[in-house]
Write an enzyme that holds these catalytic residues in place. Sequence first.
Site, short mmCIF file in Angstrom:
data_model
loop_
_atom_site.label_atom_id
_atom_site.label_comp_id
_atom_site.label_asym_id
_atom_site.label_seq_id
_atom_site.Cartn_x
_atom_site.Cartn_y
_atom_site.Cartn_z
N HIS A 34 0.88 -0.72 0.16
CA HIS A 34 0.16 0.02 -0.15
C HIS A 34 0.99 1.35 -0.01
CE1 HIS A 34 -1.90 -3.34 1.58
NE2 HIS A 34 -3.16 -2.78 1.07
N GLY A 122 -3.38 -3.99 11.24
CA GLY A 122 -4.42 -4.32 9.90
C GLY A 122 -5.95 -3.95 9.93
N PRO A 123 -6.53 -4.84 10.61
CA PRO A 123 -7.99 -5.41 11.46
C PRO A 123 -8.09 -4.12 11.47
CG PRO A 123 -6.96 -6.70 12.33
CD PRO A 123 -5.05 -5.88 11.60
N LEU A 124 -9.46 -3.06 10.76
CA LEU A 124 -8.98 -1.63 11.18
C LEU A 124 -9.88 -1.15 12.36
CD1 LEU A 124 -9.49 -0.54 6.73
CD2 LEU A 124 -8.24 -0.25 9.21
N ILE A 195 -10.49 8.94 -0.07
CA ILE A 195 -10.55 7.85 -0.88
C ILE A 195 -10.56 6.48 0.13
CG2 ILE A 195 -8.71 6.80 -2.34
CD1 ILE A 195 -10.30 9.06 -3.34
N HIS A 268 -3.92 3.54 -3.69
CA HIS A 268 -3.86 2.47 -1.95
C HIS A 268 -3.44 1.10 -2.26
CE1 HIS A 268 -6.04 1.42 1.27
NE2 HIS A 268 -6.71 0.01 1.07
N ARG A 358 -18.04 -18.30 37.99
CA ARG A 358 -17.70 -17.16 38.12
C ARG A 358 -18.20 -16.12 38.66
NH1 ARG A 358 -23.69 -14.12 37.84
NH2 ARG A 358 -24.43 -15.78 38.36
N GLU A 412 -18.36 -4.22 24.16
CA GLU A 412 -17.71 -6.22 24.05
C GLU A 412 -16.29 -5.72 23.29
OE1 GLU A 412 -21.21 -5.57 23.13
OE2 GLU A 412 -21.99 -6.80 24.67
N PHE A 438 -20.68 -13.18 23.72
CA PHE A 438 -20.55 -12.43 23.46
C PHE A 438 -19.11 -12.20 23.28
CE2 PHE A 438 -24.25 -11.06 26.44
CZ PHE A 438 -25.10 -10.33 25.06
N ASP A 470 -32.78 -16.92 29.08
CA ASP A 470 -32.25 -15.61 27.94
C ASP A 470 -32.58 -16.22 26.70
OD1 ASP A 470 -32.16 -13.34 29.87
OD2 ASP A 470 -30.47 -13.29 30.04
N HIS A 474 -28.43 -16.17 23.26
CA HIS A 474 -27.93 -15.79 24.77
C HIS A 474 -27.27 -17.02 25.19
CE1 HIS A 474 -29.80 -11.86 25.16
NE2 HIS A 474 -29.01 -11.38 25.80
#
Lengths: 656, 656
Positions: A34, A122-124, A195, A268, A358, A412, A438, A470, A474
């Site tokens: 790029h 890199g992963p936006l 762009i 680009h 938990r 999250e 999640f 739920d 869920h």
Amino acid sequence: MAASAPPDLHLETRCINVIRGLAIDAVQKANSGHPGMPMGAAPMAHALWTRHLRHNPRNPKWFNRDRFILSAGHGSMLLYALLHLTGYDLSLNDLKQFRQFGSRTPGHPENVATPGVEMATGPLGQGVSTAVGMAIAEAHLAAVFNRPDFPIVDHYTYGICSDGDLMEGIAQEACSLAGHLRLGKLIFLYDDNNITIDGRTDLAYTEDVTKKFEALGWQVLACDGMDIEAVDRCLTEAKANTERPTLIRARTIIGFGSPNRADTSKAHGEPLGADEVRLTKQALGLPEDEFYAPDEVVGYYRGAITDGGVAESGWIDLLSRYAQAFPDEAVRFHKALAGDVSEAVAALPTLSDKVATRAASGVMVNAVAPHLTGFLGGGADLTGNVNVVQKDGGVFSATNRAGRTIHYGVREHAMMAAVNGITLHGAARGFGGTFLIFSDYCKPSVRLAALMETPSIFVFTHDSIGLGEDGPTHQPVEQIAGLRAIPNLNVFRPADGHETAAAWKVALESKHTPTALILSRQALPCITPAFEGSHPAELGGYILRDVENPEVVLVGSGSELQLALAAADQMELRARVVSLPSWLLFERQDAEYRESVLPKGVPTVSVEAASTFGWGRYAQAHVGLDRFGASAPGDVNFRELGITAEAVVAAAKSLL
Amino acid sequence: MAASAPPDLHLETRCINVIRGLAIDAVQKANSGHPGMPMGAAPMAHALWTRHLRHNPRNPKWFNRDRFILSAGHGSMLLYALLHLTGYDLSLNDLKQFRQFGSRTPGHPENVATPGVEMATGPLGQGVSTAVGMAIAEAHLAAVFNRPDFPIVDHYTYGICSDGDLMEGIAQEACSLAGHLRLGKLIFLYDDNNITIDGRTDLAYTEDVTKKFEALGWQVLACDGMDIEAVDRCLTEAKANTERPTLIRARTIIGFGSPNRADTSKAHGEPLGADEVRLTKQALGLPEDEFYAPDEVVGYYRGAITDGGVAESGWIDLLSRYAQAFPDEAVRFHKALAGDVSEAVAALPTLSDKVATRAASGVMVNAVAPHLTGFLGGGADLTGNVNVVQKDGGVFSATNRAGRTIHYGVREHAMMAAVNGITLHGAARGFGGTFLIFSDYCKPSVRLAALMETPSIFVFTHDSIGLGEDGPTHQPVEQIAGLRAIPNLNVFRPADGHETAAAWKVALESKHTPTALILSRQALPCITPAFEGSHPAELGGYILRDVENPEVVLVGSGSELQLALAAADQMELRARVVSLPSWLLFERQDAEYRESVLPKGVPTVSVEAASTFGWGRYAQAHVGLDRFGASAPGDVNFRELGITAEAVVAAAKSLL
């Protein structure tokens, strides 16, 4: 426009053009990459790196450095050029190996590959969001350690981001959070080049960015990003405002200098091509030499070594005076820097009650909290449900930087990126909690932690149909399998309070592997050996109950381990019961140990209230859930969906 | 405040209180659930459902109904109460089964469980984002089919959302897109109650929501959400503005009527308790009777049946006049309504070239496009790379509603939710494309499609280390495994142009199962039988090359199937080669067929350039990738990371 460039360019302009030349040469040589972003963003990066960024190329890990995140990671050559030119351990030969197997200059920046790269991008959106975590860590540690005239933690977190970053949901979560928390030392340069890959940005992105960020509580500045003086002024103004994070909209021209590609999406994501490289170099006043980096430019940038050395020396001096004035704090600070968790691990209790894992996890958090500086946990609006609150820790907020519990809101994805940022920052340890279902909302951040070899701690609770009413939206089914398949992620699903202590021990002691704790909503009986500083679960898997010459092995994890025990009681076959809370840890054991636990040739049944996907590795019959769950009380679900001791017995019989 | 309620309540107030009573009784009886949201949002829902929403309880699938999405799905009892009261096929007994196994009233709404529920909601942000897809479908179909005086497609898309919805990144992506696309018939009521699970909303959410949505191009209105006249006026104003989507900030009081819990987070997610139920009913002027629904209230709401019948009759009449005036369009419209894909499938070509399967997919898209009305595809700023463009279809935009390609921007999560919304809408078929690695960014929407039994088509390209130089941040490893583990998702990884045609055939013909197409970046040789209307890949797996009495079976998918063939050529063993593009389809075959393809007892080697996770189901040795990839040319990656024919040969030998 290049045609109008003055023949006798100012040294700083020549510096910027050298960056551009390195970027286009590396991309051309690799025949992929790029070029456009580095060509357009070089001036703003130059202004930041030469006039503001406090860093030491000779010690990329200097703790009090400003952090710099290239969120627009596809522009990696911009960062590599700067690292090389300012004197990091990255040679011109390294630049020539751009995008080659095993090189220090991969296509997108990776902290594990390259000195001076703070994180993988890199992963936006990940860069923006992880930077928020770094700014949180800085603010917290400053509040904890700094004393009047002793600002031992005092740096900015800078970044360069693209419109692509800002379109991503994760970044919008993170920016909303940063505004809410008033992270005034977070400064992003927005490479506003109009762009995208598909074409003009307005194909898909027409929002009023300035107004939006103001609504989020940011200071928004704007300038001509091609003008280093203008960028410089904005950076100065941004730093002066410590009440609000700042977005600097720097208007740039992608592919600047390329006569035929500047300001187009063609600039680009592909090499310019030999002809256009030649024309571009002409336009920029560069010679045709590949990887041209003249001494005067290198010398100019290498001033960073002197400046960085002075800065770090000054800080070391400050630190030693701090140690004299505040000896206890200094000890704590150095322990935090070293990531010393020994006292915390020693404080992990023996918890033999029947509790939800938990809840057990919450006990562990509070047991270790007094012994861990920079221990910053939080939840995504389920903070109480997922038991991540440090009861004596206070809430981290705009007005209480010393607080240790972060209310991330229903965000999250940004939360787990921030957890990574806190952990990457150093002297701090991030953890965050939400329902296991999640984990899907934050998976890219979890994966990135594994790729970055960062020991973040992800707390995922309500881990099965046991969550009950739920319902299937869920109830996790395939989430455990999906997480287990991530390389270098330690997915640990403890069966009771003892294994939960072992899980936290492993998570805290980890240096290069993030941990995903998989925890039950419902209370579980205590069935494994007492944790007393150690536990066989640390091996990943172990024989919980044995018989002579087992005819069948029952292997399970978490809440279903009790079903394996009950099935062993009920069945006429001689059954061994194996607890396998962590596949990753188990597979790190030697073959002999693994074979001693799960011997080849003995029929094996797995039991887990989750997808059976993947269990074929260890077992030939499975009790699990290869459908979506149901809305009903948890115990009804187990019965109706066939996750029972009787089902385990039947599965064992089917194998014989 | 309840104490000041007038003794002689207006009928509509009594109606609203009956909804509240049903919600608190159902939650109390189930001993779990969310009473607070229905209690606070009942007035706005009442205003919408009795004065604006055009629907027919006797035909929940009436095509031209307004869509109503309860994005805040935890308030499911609000929706169930309205469905019961207005006359849908949902009885008072159904309400009494709230949250019980197999009932029609699960904890969060599910379209597959309950007549009148448009989609499954609960995972926050999904409702908002899917609604955007529905509004896109409406705008597109209206442009395609409507003629002057013949508005046969003409409805609004309404929703109720919470602060939790609006904090989620996916919703922010979707709202930015909706503003950009000027979806003027999309109207959301924001249940602005200042309370989240963790406490006051301002713990985590202090942005200026009005200013932000204005920046996104929305009309923002505000009112007292407890005042049905005020809500009514806002809805009228919202409908009048067809240039911009509208957010109505309706200020509400969570748990309204509960003397001790109203306006607190205690009202959110647990039963009120018997005492508080009694006090609340007193305060609301309700009798103590459980599930109280007096005739006058039921009668008032059941007006919806008459109104709905009139509305649908009028539409049917319009449609028959349309058929006379525009017979060809009417035929197309009815085909679209029926989801008839036969002509499209018949148009799938035989593609025997050496092409990347992503390119083959693009060929299929363009082959079927002329035969499919409402075929709406798009990409997340990689629209060209993922080959989702319909070359003669134009771009769907604020000014061209007839366009069929959507530039979603870098918003993968909202894109796939919109794909679901388009598909759920009816008479339209949504598909969206991005790199496989970014399936992580949109996984919750993919999962929801599977749960909703909606045949969305997800195009995931650049499916392995074969993508090359962009490196490990962009190379999928565990994504295929993670997707395969989702129940009811058809993950289909074709090996060449022929199998790609088969994949599209299966995807288009699917009625209840979404499809994830897993496609290569790199060109692949044509190695499977010619697709001529059908192909053995439709069975999920089949014998590609056989031998007598095979000593070993080599099974692979996608780009690695050629390696299995090459290995079979190279090895001295008699090797059968099996193509297994879709596990889901293969497992839907009978046991006899499966056994005939992958016989038990014959050693089997899997080969796939991805995590080996899950392959234990079919094979005993694996050639795959249980680490992150690398930045290098794709062919170098295959060689260096050991995904080769030689490795397959070696794995086969290891088994014997």
